[in-house]
Design an enzyme around this catalytic site. Sequence first.
Site, PDB file in Angstrom:
ATOM      1  N   LEU A  18       0.864  -1.171   0.000  1.00  0.00           N
ATOM      2  CA  LEU A  18       0.000   0.000   0.000  1.00  0.00           C
ATOM      3  C   LEU A  18       0.902   1.222   0.000  1.00  0.00           C
ATOM      4  CD1 LEU A  18      -2.656  -0.790   2.778  1.00  0.00           C
ATOM      5  CD2 LEU A  18      -2.969  -0.902   0.314  1.00  0.00           C
ATOM      6  N   ASP A  19       0.462   2.283  -0.662  1.00  0.00           N
ATOM      7  CA  ASP A  19       1.191   3.540  -0.568  1.00  0.00           C
ATOM      8  C   ASP A  19       1.224   3.961   0.896  1.00  0.00           C
ATOM      9  OD1 ASP A  19       1.541   3.620  -3.291  1.00  0.00           O
ATOM     10  OD2 ASP A  19      -0.083   5.043  -3.653  1.00  0.00           O
ATOM     11  N   PHE A  20       2.243   4.669   1.275  1.00  0.00           N
ATOM     12  CA  PHE A  20       2.478   5.053   2.658  1.00  0.00           C
ATOM     13  C   PHE A  20       1.266   5.714   3.313  1.00  0.00           C
ATOM     14  CE2 PHE A  20       4.048   8.219   5.762  1.00  0.00           C
ATOM     15  CZ  PHE A  20       4.523   7.333   6.714  1.00  0.00           C
ATOM     16  N   LEU A  21       0.590   6.611   2.623  1.00  0.00           N
ATOM     17  CA  LEU A  21      -0.520   7.357   3.211  1.00  0.00           C
ATOM     18  C   LEU A  21      -1.857   6.625   3.153  1.00  0.00           C
ATOM     19  CD1 LEU A  21       0.311  10.931   1.857  1.00  0.00           C
ATOM     20  CD2 LEU A  21       0.749  10.005   4.141  1.00  0.00           C
ATOM     21  N   THR A  22      -1.914   5.477   2.496  1.00  0.00           N
ATOM     22  CA  THR A  22      -3.159   4.724   2.339  1.00  0.00           C
ATOM     23  C   THR A  22      -3.386   3.821   3.547  1.00  0.00           C
ATOM     24  OG1 THR A  22      -2.814   4.716  -0.054  1.00  0.00           O
ATOM     25  CG2 THR A  22      -4.400   3.139   0.820  1.00  0.00           C
TER      26      THR A  22
END
Length: 171
Positions: A18-22
Amino acid sequence: RDGIQSFGIPDVTRVSRLDFLTSGVLVVALGSLTSVSANYLAAQFAGHLVTKTYHCLCFGMCTGSFGSRSARNAPILVITDSDVPQARISTSGRKACTSLLVKACYSGDGTKGMQNESFMFVEVQPVTGRTHQIRVHLASLGRPLVSDPLYGSQPMLGEHKWCPRLFLHCS
């Protein structure tokens, strides 16, 4: 890791990302990277037998009525010149496709800094898996995600008070 190992589980391997902010679900396998379970799950992802579904809130008017489906097909070029990779739509990028389903449409009432803004709540499934694909595709449609520090348009007054993090969740 120490906590997991105390339960007699020797290793856990991340199978997807997952992308870091997701926020949301991250698939892991028991065992090392070369374990049967890790290889089996990795093969499921590689063979596109697993779909990831995301829910997000975007700025802007709905792109269709409730329940309408659409797809965004636009190549994405990832730029890695800085610590945080950034991506953009580019003909020299890699093929990328995102499926969209409109789940709800909202209008801000002017309270809490919403300035009578419109919002669209969308269920999204990336067909391909490019860096920041959902964020880039929605921003390219003029529907940036709420609280997106990279691809959002001008920050809405008070946005970080009512939504302090990227409104993107994997389920």
